[in-house]
Design an enzyme around this catalytic site. Structure first.
Site, short mmCIF file in Angstrom:
data_model
loop_
_atom_site.label_atom_id
_atom_site.label_comp_id
_atom_site.label_asym_id
_atom_site.label_seq_id
_atom_site.Cartn_x
_atom_site.Cartn_y
_atom_site.Cartn_z
CG HIS A 128 2.55 -6.95 15.12
ND1 HIS A 128 1.31 -7.46 14.81
CD2 HIS A 128 2.71 -7.14 16.45
CE1 HIS A 128 0.73 -7.92 15.91
NE2 HIS A 128 1.56 -7.73 16.93
NE ARG A 174 2.60 -2.67 12.35
CZ ARG A 174 1.75 -2.99 13.32
NH1 ARG A 174 0.88 -3.97 13.18
NH2 ARG A 174 1.77 -2.33 14.45
CG ASN A 184 -1.93 -7.59 13.38
OD1 ASN A 184 -0.81 -8.00 13.11
ND2 ASN A 184 -2.14 -6.64 14.28
CG HIS A 235 -4.52 -9.76 22.16
ND1 HIS A 235 -3.61 -8.79 21.84
CD2 HIS A 235 -5.39 -9.17 23.03
CE1 HIS A 235 -3.90 -7.66 22.47
NE2 HIS A 235 -4.99 -7.87 23.19
CG ASP A 246 2.84 -7.17 20.84
OD1 ASP A 246 2.74 -7.22 19.59
OD2 ASP A 246 1.88 -6.92 21.58
CG HIS A 257 1.25 1.83 15.24
ND1 HIS A 257 0.42 1.25 14.31
CD2 HIS A 257 1.15 1.05 16.36
CE1 HIS A 257 -0.18 0.19 14.85
NE2 HIS A 257 0.27 0.04 16.09
O1 DOR Z 1 -0.60 -2.89 20.94
C1 DOR Z 1 -0.77 -3.75 20.09
N1 DOR Z 1 -0.40 -3.56 18.81
N2 DOR Z 1 -1.36 -4.89 20.44
C2 DOR Z 1 -1.77 -5.78 19.53
O2 DOR Z 1 -2.38 -6.74 19.89
C3 DOR Z 1 -1.56 -5.53 18.09
C4 DOR Z 1 -0.44 -4.62 17.88
C5 DOR Z 1 -0.39 -4.06 16.47
O3 DOR Z 1 -0.50 -4.83 15.52
O4 DOR Z 1 -0.23 -2.85 16.32
ZN ZN Z 2 1.04 -8.39 18.87
#
Ligand code: DOR
Ligand code: ZN
Length: 439
Positions: free
Chosen positions: A61, A63, A93, A174, A302, A306
């Site tokens: 990700h 971002r 996402n 997922h 993955d 954050h």
């Molecule tokens: O823990 C997760 N974080 N699982 C996910 O499916 C998405 C991901 C995120 O984008 O933060």
């Molecule tokens: Zn993911």
């Protein structure tokens, strides 16, 4: 031209000391015992170290756009480079989510300007973008959130799922059952921030149920189906059994599910909140067994950064996700040193299989004509993983303080050394978008 001298290279199942000559086109030109090669303008001494194919991480990700306070293509790719990861596939996402061809084109420009490793993109599925899914070109896979997670991508409707799985694209899921998650959230709404709260909400049965559903739909359509982050022991059983008669099925496991358990939340608090959740010891054992038996096709991070402020809130407000790009390979090399798997197995899990499953052109192995994406690793060197060495914008790792034996000495992307001697050595040269066969 770059010459990597005297590293141990996997050739026909054996590690042999070889030098690798890389052409100006960024591809491997020759592999031979050193004396047989002419020298080059730039030489990297890999004596005593291994030259592994660069890691291909299919689940990242980055971002960007919209969430760049957490990460962007430059910071994610720096973390990748420091972790021996030469190629990353970005998740959809973002804000906005990557669910139209036009939005993907925008994202392509952002990555091209900033990403220092090679990259590819997953495309997001929604309940109404099937026409976009059919139109989109050169993607790794269509990502389907069959259970909600960070962001608002979610598809649970049977007919929609059938349309998406029948689109002819590679599908990546997922799989956590949304109805079960929602019911458990209601049930536990007034529970305090216990270490196992997340696991109560997203239990093993929610994952098992949805994985079974995904496999049933995929089987019906002959879909090339990839299961993200297998984490529960029940999933390992279901996937292993299904693979006997469904050969277009693949799966990944993450380092956090291999090395941490729900008990890790005692120390990490909501930093350990991740979807699917960290589980119990028996689940972790089942994942390692699934690696040994060959059920697991690949390790993927993955990587879901954050920032601290977001993680240091009440359970219900904390976004799920942990970073992993910089720490995956060192943790796995340490596992090799501890005899949990072989280096040959690791190369399959981090490079060969991701390239084969996703149809990546020119990558996944060290061989003449392949792209020169290489991780030079020192299997003897020890180091302690530290928050303040993390290059991800989030600046923390769930593995802070962990001692590992096995480190990344250098990372070469398209024939350029972008990481070496503990530093990003080239952040100007950008990576390239990978080419996917058949998607
Ligand atoms: O823990 C997760 N974080 N699982 C996910 O499916 C998405 C991901 C995120 O984008 O933060
Ligand atoms: Zn993911």
């Amino acid at each position: 031209m770059l010459l990597i001298k005297n590293g141990k290279v996997l050739i026909n199942g054996e590690f042999l000391e070889r030098s690798i000559l890389i052409g100006n086109d960024g591809r491997i030109e020759k592999i031979a015992v050193d004396a047989k090669l002419k020298t080059a303008d730039e030489v990297l001494d890999a004596a005593g170290k291994y030259a592994l194919p660069g890691v291909i991480d299919v689940h990242v990700h980055c971002r960007e756009p919209g969430l760049t306070h957490k990460e962007d293509f430059l910071t994610a790719s720096k973390a990748a480079a420091a972790g021996g990861v030469a190629t990353i596939f970005d998740m959809p996402n973002t804000k906005p989510a990557t669910t139209t061809v036009a939005l993907l084109e925008e994202k392509r420009k952002l990555a091209a300007a900033k990403c220092i490793v090679n990259y590819g993109f997953h495309f997001g599925a929604t309940s109404d973008n099937i026409e976009e899914i059919k139109k989109v070109k050169n993607i790794a896979a269509v990502k389907v959130y069959m259970g909600s997670s960070t962001g608002n991508l979610l598809v649970t409707d049977e007919k929609m799922l059938n349309d998406i799985f029948g689109s002819g694209k590679r599908i990546m899921v997922h799989a956590e059952n949304e109805a079960m998650i929602k019911a458990n959230e209601e049930k536990h709404r007034s529970d305090s921030d216990g270490t196992k709260l997340h696991l109560k909400i997203r239990g093993n049965s929610a994952a098992a149920k949805e994985v079974e559903r995904a496999i049933a739909i995929g089987r019906k359509h002959g879909t090339r189906l990839h299961i993200c982050h297998m984490s529960a022991k029940e999933e390992a059983g279901i996937i292993s059994a299904a693979k006997k008669s469904y050969n277009r099925l693949s799966c990944e496991v993450t380092p956090h599910h291999l090395f941490l358990t729900a008990d890790s939340a005692k120390e990490l608090g909501n930093y350990a909140k991740v979807n699917p959740p960290l589980r119990q010891k028996e689940d972790v054992a089942a994942l390692w067994n699934a690696i040994a038996s060959g059920t697991v096709d690949m390790i993927a991070t993955d990587h879901a950064p954050h920032i601290r402020e977001e993680k240091e809130q009440n359970y219900w407000n904390v976004p799920s996700g942990v970073p992993g790009l910089q720490t995956m390979l060192p943790l796995m090399l340490d596992a090799v040193n501890k005899g949990r798997l072989t280096l040959q197995q690791l190369i399959k899990l981090t490079s060969e299989n991701p390239a084969a499953v996703f149809g990546v052109k020119g990558k996944g192995r060290i061989a003449v004509g392949m792209d020169a994406d290489i991780a030079i690793v020192d299997m003897h060197k020890e180091k302690t993983i530290k928050n303040d060495e993390m290059l991800s914008k989030c600046g923390w790792t769930p593995f802070d303080g962990w001692k590992v034996k096995g480190v990344v000495a250098a990372t070469i992307v398209n024939g350029k050394i972008i990481y070496g001697s503990g530093q990003i050595s080239d952040e100007k040269t950008k990576g390239k978008e990978v080419i996917f066969n058949g998607n």
